[in-house]
Design a protein around this motif. Structure first.
Motif, PDB file in Angstrom:
ATOM      1  N   LEU A  67      13.450  54.788 -35.402  1.00  0.00           N
ATOM      2  CA  LEU A  67      12.154  54.397 -34.871  1.00  0.00           C
ATOM      3  C   LEU A  67      11.976  52.891 -34.994  1.00  0.00           C
ATOM      4  O   LEU A  67      12.515  52.277 -35.911  1.00  0.00           O
ATOM      5  N   GLY A  68      11.218  52.330 -34.082  1.00  0.00           N
ATOM      6  CA  GLY A  68      10.893  50.914 -34.118  1.00  0.00           C
ATOM      7  C   GLY A  68       9.492  50.704 -33.591  1.00  0.00           C
ATOM      8  O   GLY A  68       8.801  51.651 -33.221  1.00  0.00           O
ATOM      9  N   ARG A  69       9.076  49.448 -33.535  1.00  0.00           N
ATOM     10  CA  ARG A  69       7.726  49.117 -33.086  1.00  0.00           C
ATOM     11  C   ARG A  69       7.782  47.971 -32.076  1.00  0.00           C
ATOM     12  O   ARG A  69       6.937  47.096 -32.049  1.00  0.00           O
ATOM     13  N   GLY A  70       8.816  47.975 -31.224  1.00  0.00           N
ATOM     14  CA  GLY A  70       9.064  46.869 -30.308  1.00  0.00           C
ATOM     15  C   GLY A  70       8.176  46.804 -29.090  1.00  0.00           C
ATOM     16  O   GLY A  70       8.093  45.764 -28.444  1.00  0.00           O
ATOM     17  N   ASN A  71       7.507  47.898 -28.726  1.00  0.00           N
ATOM     18  CA  ASN A  71       6.591  47.891 -27.581  1.00  0.00           C
ATOM     19  C   ASN A  71       5.601  49.041 -27.744  1.00  0.00           C
ATOM     20  O   ASN A  71       5.680  49.805 -28.713  1.00  0.00           O
ATOM     21  N   GLY A  72       4.677  49.171 -26.823  1.00  0.00           N
ATOM     22  CA  GLY A  72       3.636  50.188 -26.937  1.00  0.00           C
ATOM     23  C   GLY A  72       4.167  51.607 -27.003  1.00  0.00           C
ATOM     24  O   GLY A  72       3.633  52.442 -27.742  1.00  0.00           O
ATOM     25  N   CYS A  73       5.220  51.917 -26.269  1.00  0.00           N
ATOM     26  CA  CYS A  73       5.802  53.267 -26.299  1.00  0.00           C
ATOM     27  C   CYS A  73       6.445  53.560 -27.651  1.00  0.00           C
ATOM     28  O   CYS A  73       6.296  54.652 -28.199  1.00  0.00           O
ATOM     29  N   GLU A  74       7.156  52.572 -28.193  1.00  0.00           N
ATOM     30  CA  GLU A  74       7.778  52.762 -29.500  1.00  0.00           C
ATOM     31  C   GLU A  74       6.725  52.895 -30.593  1.00  0.00           C
ATOM     32  O   GLU A  74       6.876  53.698 -31.518  1.00  0.00           O
ATOM     33  N   ILE A  75       5.647  52.129 -30.475  1.00  0.00           N
ATOM     34  CA  ILE A  75       4.564  52.224 -31.454  1.00  0.00           C
ATOM     35  C   ILE A  75       3.934  53.611 -31.411  1.00  0.00           C
ATOM     36  O   ILE A  75       3.672  54.219 -32.455  1.00  0.00           O
ATOM     37  N   ALA A  76       3.707  54.151 -30.239  1.00  0.00           N
ATOM     38  CA  ALA A  76       3.124  55.486 -30.104  1.00  0.00           C
ATOM     39  C   ALA A  76       4.036  56.539 -30.731  1.00  0.00           C
ATOM     40  O   ALA A  76       3.570  57.449 -31.434  1.00  0.00           O
ATOM     41  N   ARG A  77       5.325  56.425 -30.508  1.00  0.00           N
ATOM     42  CA  ARG A  77       6.288  57.365 -31.094  1.00  0.00           C
ATOM     43  C   ARG A  77       6.261  57.251 -32.622  1.00  0.00           C
ATOM     44  O   ARG A  77       6.267  58.249 -33.331  1.00  0.00           O
ATOM     45  N   TRP A  78       6.247  56.008 -33.118  1.00  0.00           N
ATOM     46  CA  TRP A  78       6.170  55.759 -34.567  1.00  0.00           C
ATOM     47  C   TRP A  78       4.932  56.433 -35.151  1.00  0.00           C
ATOM     48  O   TRP A  78       4.995  57.138 -36.156  1.00  0.00           O
ATOM     49  N   GLN A  79       3.788  56.200 -34.521  1.00  0.00           N
ATOM     50  CA  GLN A  79       2.531  56.724 -35.046  1.00  0.00           C
ATOM     51  C   GLN A  79       2.482  58.250 -35.019  1.00  0.00           C
ATOM     52  O   GLN A  79       1.842  58.860 -35.866  1.00  0.00           O
ATOM     53  N   ARG A  80       3.160  58.856 -34.056  1.00  0.00           N
ATOM     54  CA  ARG A  80       3.202  60.317 -33.960  1.00  0.00           C
ATOM     55  C   ARG A  80       3.806  60.936 -35.214  1.00  0.00           C
ATOM     56  O   ARG A  80       3.402  62.008 -35.638  1.00  0.00           O
ATOM     57  N   VAL A  81       4.789  60.259 -35.808  1.00  0.00           N
ATOM     58  CA  VAL A  81       5.482  60.840 -36.974  1.00  0.00           C
ATOM     59  C   VAL A  81       5.340  59.971 -38.225  1.00  0.00           C
ATOM     60  O   VAL A  81       6.083  60.143 -39.185  1.00  0.00           O
ATOM     61  N   ALA A  82       4.366  59.066 -38.243  1.00  0.00           N
ATOM     62  CA  ALA A  82       4.184  58.147 -39.372  1.00  0.00           C
ATOM     63  C   ALA A  82       3.950  58.885 -40.688  1.00  0.00           C
ATOM     64  O   ALA A  82       4.271  58.359 -41.751  1.00  0.00           O
ATOM     65  N   PHE A  83       3.434  60.096 -40.641  1.00  0.00           N
ATOM     66  CA  PHE A  83       3.193  60.858 -41.865  1.00  0.00           C
ATOM     67  C   PHE A  83       4.494  61.182 -42.604  1.00  0.00           C
ATOM     68  O   PHE A  83       4.468  61.542 -43.783  1.00  0.00           O
ATOM     69  N   LEU A  84       5.642  61.022 -41.937  1.00  0.00           N
ATOM     70  CA  LEU A  84       6.935  61.257 -42.578  1.00  0.00           C
ATOM     71  C   LEU A  84       7.459  60.018 -43.282  1.00  0.00           C
ATOM     72  O   LEU A  84       8.401  60.115 -44.077  1.00  0.00           O
ATOM     73  N   LEU A  85       6.900  58.865 -42.979  1.00  0.00           N
ATOM     74  CA  LEU A  85       7.433  57.606 -43.468  1.00  0.00           C
ATOM     75  C   LEU A  85       6.763  57.199 -44.777  1.00  0.00           C
ATOM     76  O   LEU A  85       5.601  57.496 -44.999  1.00  0.00           O
ATOM     77  N   PRO A  86       7.524  56.490 -45.627  1.00  0.00           N
ATOM     78  CA  PRO A  86       6.916  56.003 -46.868  1.00  0.00           C
ATOM     79  C   PRO A  86       5.788  55.024 -46.564  1.00  0.00           C
ATOM     80  O   PRO A  86       5.851  54.312 -45.564  1.00  0.00           O
ATOM     81  N   GLN A  87       4.818  55.004 -47.381  1.00  0.00           N
ATOM     82  CA  GLN A  87       3.720  54.053 -47.203  1.00  0.00           C
ATOM     83  C   GLN A  87       4.108  52.756 -47.876  1.00  0.00           C
ATOM     84  O   GLN A  87       4.780  52.779 -48.893  1.00  0.00           O
ATOM     85  N   PRO A  88       3.782  51.600 -47.377  1.00  0.00           N
ATOM     86  CA  PRO A  88       2.892  51.318 -46.251  1.00  0.00           C
ATOM     87  C   PRO A  88       3.618  51.166 -44.933  1.00  0.00           C
ATOM     88  O   PRO A  88       3.344  50.245 -44.170  1.00  0.00           O
TER      89      PRO A  88
END
Length: 82
Positions: A58-79
């Motif tokens: 996953l990455g955060r390089g554009n709006g589509c990648e950010i949306a994908r990231w946010q969809r599964v962010a609950f799996l990622l370590p905080q922050p």
């Protein structure tokens, strides 16, 4: 059996089940994405999902990648999720 390194594997797996196969689906070719840069963060999610091996970067390089990231962010370590 729900296992993994996330804080609550049972809850994470239940949430993934609700999201279904589109949880990790990459952006389709020729999709218009906003040129919004979300930062240099990257993450890799590995395991088994819906009976299939999973290896997703996953990455955060554009709006589509950010949306994908946010969809599964609950799996990622905080922050990991801004």
């Amino acid at each position: 059996k729900a296992t993994g390194t996330v804080r609550n594997p049972v809850a994470a797996c239940a949430r993934l089940q609700r999201l279904g196969p589109q949880a990790f689906r990459p952006t389709q070719p020729n999709t218009a994405c906003t040129e919004l840069y979300g930062g240099p963060s990257t993450a890799r999610v590995t395991g088994t999902f819906l009976g299939f091996p999973l290896w997703v970067k996953l990455g955060r390089g554009n709006g589509c990648e950010i949306a994908r990231w946010q969809r599964v962010a609950f799996l990622l370590p905080q922050p990991a999720s801004p």
